[in-house]
Design an enzyme around this catalytic site. Structure first.
Site, PDB file in Angstrom:
ATOM      1  N   SER A  25       0.728  -1.248   0.021  1.00 35.52           N
ATOM      2  CA  SER A  25       0.032   0.060   0.017  1.00 35.52           C
ATOM      3  C   SER A  25       0.843   1.249   0.121  1.00 35.52           C
ATOM      4  CB  SER A  25      -0.925  -0.097   1.243  1.00 35.52           C
ATOM      5  OG  SER A  25      -0.202  -0.210   2.428  1.00 35.52           O
ATOM      6  N   HIS A  64      -0.460   4.821   7.359  1.00 35.88           N
ATOM      7  CA  HIS A  64       0.324   5.583   6.044  1.00 35.88           C
ATOM      8  C   HIS A  64       0.682   7.081   6.176  1.00 35.88           C
ATOM      9  CE1 HIS A  64      -2.215   2.358   4.606  1.00 35.88           C
ATOM     10  NE2 HIS A  64      -1.123   1.649   4.120  1.00 35.88           N
ATOM     11  N   ASP A 122      -3.500   8.264   7.578  1.00 34.75           N
ATOM     12  CA  ASP A 122      -4.406   7.400   8.167  1.00 34.75           C
ATOM     13  C   ASP A 122      -3.701   6.804   9.298  1.00 34.75           C
ATOM     14  OD1 ASP A 122      -2.877   5.415   7.011  1.00 34.75           O
ATOM     15  OD2 ASP A 122      -4.601   4.772   5.774  1.00 34.75           O
TER      16      ASP A 122
END
Ligand SMILES: *[C@@H]1O[C@H](CO)[C@@H](O)[C@H](O)[C@H]1NC(C)=O
Ligand SMILES: *[C@@H]1O[C@H](CO)[C@@H](O)[C@H](O)[C@H]1NC(C)=O
Length: 353
Positions: free
Chosen positions: A40, A321, A318
């Site tokens: 991610s 991340h 978040d």
């Protein structure tokens, strides 16, 4: 909303095709292409096309990316995007976001990264692209797509050897696997030192496959102190602690990786490796956030589905991340600085043989 999303996609593709129209020889880029593998931290929308809960194609992701939620897991660009731009390349499009007909037209690099996946097949949340799968797609790019634009095998070999291969993968092999005692993974009984060795060997065998396809210049991200991400730290307001127990389990990986990359460089003729030491650089930022422009290196910027206003002052976007602001510091440092990427930065890698 839907039409706005389509507009985002079109503007990204137009940018991509404008580059193609310039032809292979008139680009002003520093290298022919940037190929991207990972999780991610680098996913640019592959997971939008997969059956997985690990997606970021909803607001408030992308608020600073024209307010387009493309599937990138922060408010703006990823590390790969910023490096591509620094190299004078378009942002590599997600492999699954480009149609089969368009795939062979993209000669400036593709992004295979997929959120929630890892080095191991047993890591992942739903149907993400394992590193094996990402390499399978890259194999198809090299064998089926690129020869349609670069017909001479000598030129193709040159193109592949001058391009840069960025890999950022591994944290999920801890967070979604080892630390969770995932029963699908037979090696979760290893101690942290052994598990790091195991992961690094698994990574090395996959790097060799990318090398065998023609890649020579690699940038390999280590694993940061995952015990410091907001999802793991349950902290009382303004405390500054990480989960040290978790950090100690993850740390052997970042300690052992540079030696392995050095060995690979010796074994694989013509290869060059950069180790991106995110563990120690994160700690540097953590210890003097103000020097790097951060007022908060502990909390998620998103609180109750709403992004914070001062996104440039937050390290985390978040609960797992980093913000575009933090990502930009990493990208600039690895591109031309001396404190994050070893033995030299990407600018030097470009000019090395
Ligand atoms: C961004 O998009 C979201 C969701 O579509 C919308 O609610 C929000 O107002 C937009 N923000 C800006 C700054 O345009
Ligand atoms: C992992 O999955 C791939 C298919 O995506 C398969 O080719 C490979 O053999 C698997 N590796 C292991 C170690 O199970």
């Amino acid at each position: 909303m839907a039409s706005f999303k389509i507009l985002c996609v079109i503007s990204i593709l137009t940018h991509q095709l404008a580059f193609l129209a310039n032809g292979m020889h008139c680009r002003k880029s520093l290298v022919p292409a940037l190929y991207v593998f990972g999780d991610s931290s680098l996913d640019a929308g592959n997971n939008n096309n997969l059956n997985t809960p690990a997606k970021a194609n909803v607001f408030p992701y992308g608020i600073d990316f024209n307010n387009c939620s493309t599937g990138r897991f922060n408010n703006g660009k990823t590390f790969a995007d910023i490096i591509a731009i620094s190299l004078g390349l378009p942002m590599p499009p997600p492999y699954l976001g480009v149609s089969e007909i368009e795939r062979y037209q993209v000669a400036t690099g593709i992004n295979y990264a997929s959120a929630s996946c890892g080095i191991l097949n047993s890591t992942g949340d739903g149907s993400c692209l394992s590193l094996d799968k990402q390499i399978e797609y890259f194999t198809s790019t090299v064998k089926n797509d690129l020869p349609r634009i670069i017909q001479s095998t000598t030129k193709l070999r040159h193109y592949l050897s001058k391009s840069i291969y960025l890999l950022s993968i591994g944290p999920n092999d801890y967070m979604l696997n080892y630390l969770k005692n995932n029963p699908m993974e037979p090696n979760n009984n290893l101690n942290p030192e052994q598990y790091a060795n195991y992961l690094i060997e698994e990574l090395a065998s996959r790097i060799k496959r990318i090398y065998d396809l023609g890649a020579r210049k690699f940038v390999i991200n280590s694993i940061g102190p995952v015990g410091c991400i907001p999802a793991i730290v349950i902290r009382t307001p303004h405390s500054e602690y990480c989960n040290e127990e978790i950090n100690q389990k993850v740390k052997p990986y970042s300690e052992k990786l540079p030696g392995k990359l050095h060995d690979l460089q010796t074994q694989l003729s013509g290869s060059l490796f950069i180790n991106l030491d995110s563990y120690n650089f994160f700690m540097k930022i953590r210890n003097s956030p103000q020097i790097f422009g951060f007022s908060n290196v502990w909390d998620s910027c998103i609180q109750g589905a709403k992004p914070c206003e001062n996104r440039k002052e937050y390290y985390f976007y978040d609960s797992a991340h980093s913000t575009e602001a933090a990502t930009k510091i990493f990208a600039e440092e690895c591109f031309s600085g001396t404190r994050l990427c070893f033995p030299y930065n990407i600018k030097r890698l470009v000019h090395a043989h």
